[in-house]
Design an enzyme around this catalytic site. Structure first.
Site, PDB file in Angstrom:
ATOM      1  N   SER A  72     117.655  35.739   7.131  1.00  0.00           N
ATOM      2  CA  SER A  72     117.629  36.241   5.758  1.00  0.00           C
ATOM      3  C   SER A  72     118.976  36.867   5.457  1.00  0.00           C
ATOM      4  O   SER A  72     119.998  36.197   5.568  1.00  0.00           O
ATOM      5  CB  SER A  72     116.475  37.235   5.568  1.00  0.00           C
ATOM      6  N   THR A  73     119.030  38.149   5.127  1.00  0.00           N
ATOM      7  CA  THR A  73     120.276  38.794   4.739  1.00  0.00           C
ATOM      8  C   THR A  73     121.342  38.650   5.820  1.00  0.00           C
ATOM      9  O   THR A  73     121.124  39.027   6.966  1.00  0.00           O
ATOM     10  CB  THR A  73     120.035  40.288   4.456  1.00  0.00           C
TER      11      THR A  73
ATOM     12  N   HIS B 228     116.119  32.627   3.595  1.00  0.00           N
ATOM     13  CA  HIS B 228     115.683  33.141   2.297  1.00  0.00           C
ATOM     14  C   HIS B 228     116.822  32.977   1.286  1.00  0.00           C
ATOM     15  O   HIS B 228     117.928  33.478   1.491  1.00  0.00           O
ATOM     16  CB  HIS B 228     115.315  34.627   2.401  1.00  0.00           C
TER      17      HIS B 228
ATOM     18  N   MET C 165     116.554  41.313   6.498  1.00  0.00           N
ATOM     19  CA  MET C 165     115.797  42.500   6.135  1.00  0.00           C
ATOM     20  C   MET C 165     114.302  42.243   6.300  1.00  0.00           C
ATOM     21  O   MET C 165     113.821  41.135   6.079  1.00  0.00           O
ATOM     22  CB  MET C 165     116.105  42.856   4.681  1.00  0.00           C
TER      23      MET C 165
END
Length: 357
Positions: free
Chosen positions: A176-177, A202, A295
């Site tokens: 993700s992040t 994501h 995250m």
């Protein structure tokens, strides 16, 4: 008489908004100011204006448009972040240049509202990313230059060669992040005949196709955005499409992916957990699960199920993660067999594959 203990209120996150559009600035300032954890301390109309105002406003996080008159956001990040590591969240339309900006140190990005997203959902996503960015690790390596769009694929590991064992192995990777560049760092070091990979990153709608095309240019294996029915095979990595759940499906001795609308899983669509759980449920051959920076905890419990089914599992370590959320939770619950830095995940994977070949 007992004195009640009251916790001090959380310190507000100081945000500066950088955008040349007055309409966009007003929307972002009003929306972020309504969040209880955020204080918008000022704005800038371009990067030159931002440079002069940052020392005055001392922001914890900056939101920045990618394309602005004069110096672009990308050039600003290249010059500014190595000496002033402030977390930057990009606010961008559907633009390939967002990946160049992530490559030079931006923490994350959100897509500007359009037909696919309402202003309310845009602001909710932006506020969530601002709160996350306040505690994110900013990459400040001066050499982290953005790869040119027509750059040649970097040198990858030598091919693994024919092996029935590697023909019957599936790799799942979730991030993700910070994951766009972390995943690239892993994949550009892998050979062209890597066992099939399914990747969940994501990302807003529209960007997963561009991301797959970017990886396809920069990596030795074939990379493309997944479509329902795509068969998993050696030398192919599939990127889960945004806003669809991507799951591995077994059809006899073959494996394909199924990409369909559906409820969010662990707060996401696509979800790393949805993909990992599907692998744990249906894959009868050997598996590898990799969880990267991000995250929250999406993917952690799905990775644990994979490990219980005999998968070899790798987690990115804290020191190299932009956000040590997903890999941290996975490690804490026992889902990760071995931790490695972002730059070493590929080596750990290849050493494991060579033991099977």
């Amino acid at each position: 008489m007992a004195i009640p203990v009251t916790s001090a209120p959380l310190k507000k996150i100081r945000v500066m908004v950088v955008d040349d559009s007055m309409v966009a600035r007003s929307l972002i300032i009003k929306g972020l100011s309504a969040h209880p954890r955020i204080e918008v301390v000022g704005y800038a109309i371009n990067t030159l204006d931002a440079k002069s105002k940052i020392p005055q406003y001392k922001p914890d996080v900056i939101t920045m448009d990618v394309e602005m008159p004069g110096q672009s956001g990308i050039d600003f990040l290249k010059q500014y972040l190595p000496t002033h590591p402030i977390p930057v969240i990009l606010v961008s339309s559907l633009n390939l240049k967002v990946f160049d900006a992530l490559a030079v140190g931006a923490v994350d990005f959100v897509r500007k509202p359009d037909d696919h997203q309402s202003p309310e959902s845009f602001l909710a996503a932006l506020a969530q990313k601002v709160v996350m960015a306040a505690s994110a690790r900013v990459r400040t390596t001066p050499s982290a230059a953005a790869p040119a769009a027509n750059a040649l694929a970097p040198a990858a590991a030598p091919n693994l060669g024919p092996s029935p064992n590697l023909d019957r192995l599936i790799i799942g990777l979730g991030a993700s992040t910070g994951g766009t560049e972390a995943t690239l760092a892993v994949m550009k070091r892998l050979p062209a005949d890597i066992p099939p990979m399914v990747i969940v990153q994501h990302m807003p709608p529209g960007f997963t196709k561009m991301y797959a095309e970017r990886l396809n240019r920069l990596c030795a294996m074939e990379v493309r955005e997944a479509q329902s029915g795509d068969e998993l095979r050696r030398g192919l990595a599939l990127i889960a499409p945004a806003d669809l759940q991507c799951r591995v499906v077994r059809i006899g001795t073959r494996y394909t992916v199924n990409c369909t609308p559906g409820e969010k899983v662990s707060g996401h669509r696509p979800s790393v957990d949805a993909m990992f759980y599907s692998m744990a449920d249906v894959v009868t051959c050997k598996m590898v699960g990799i969880i990267m920076t991000g995250m929250g905890q999406d993917g952690a419990h799905g990775l644990l199920e994979m490990r219980k089914k005999g998968a070899y599992t790798i987690g990115q370590d804290k020191e190299s993660s932009v956000v040590y959320g997903m890999p941290g939770v996975a490690h804490n619950i026992g889902a990760v067999m071995i931790q490695a830095s972002c730059d070493n995940v590929s080596n750990v994977l290849l050493r494991h594959l060579k033991t099977l070949g």
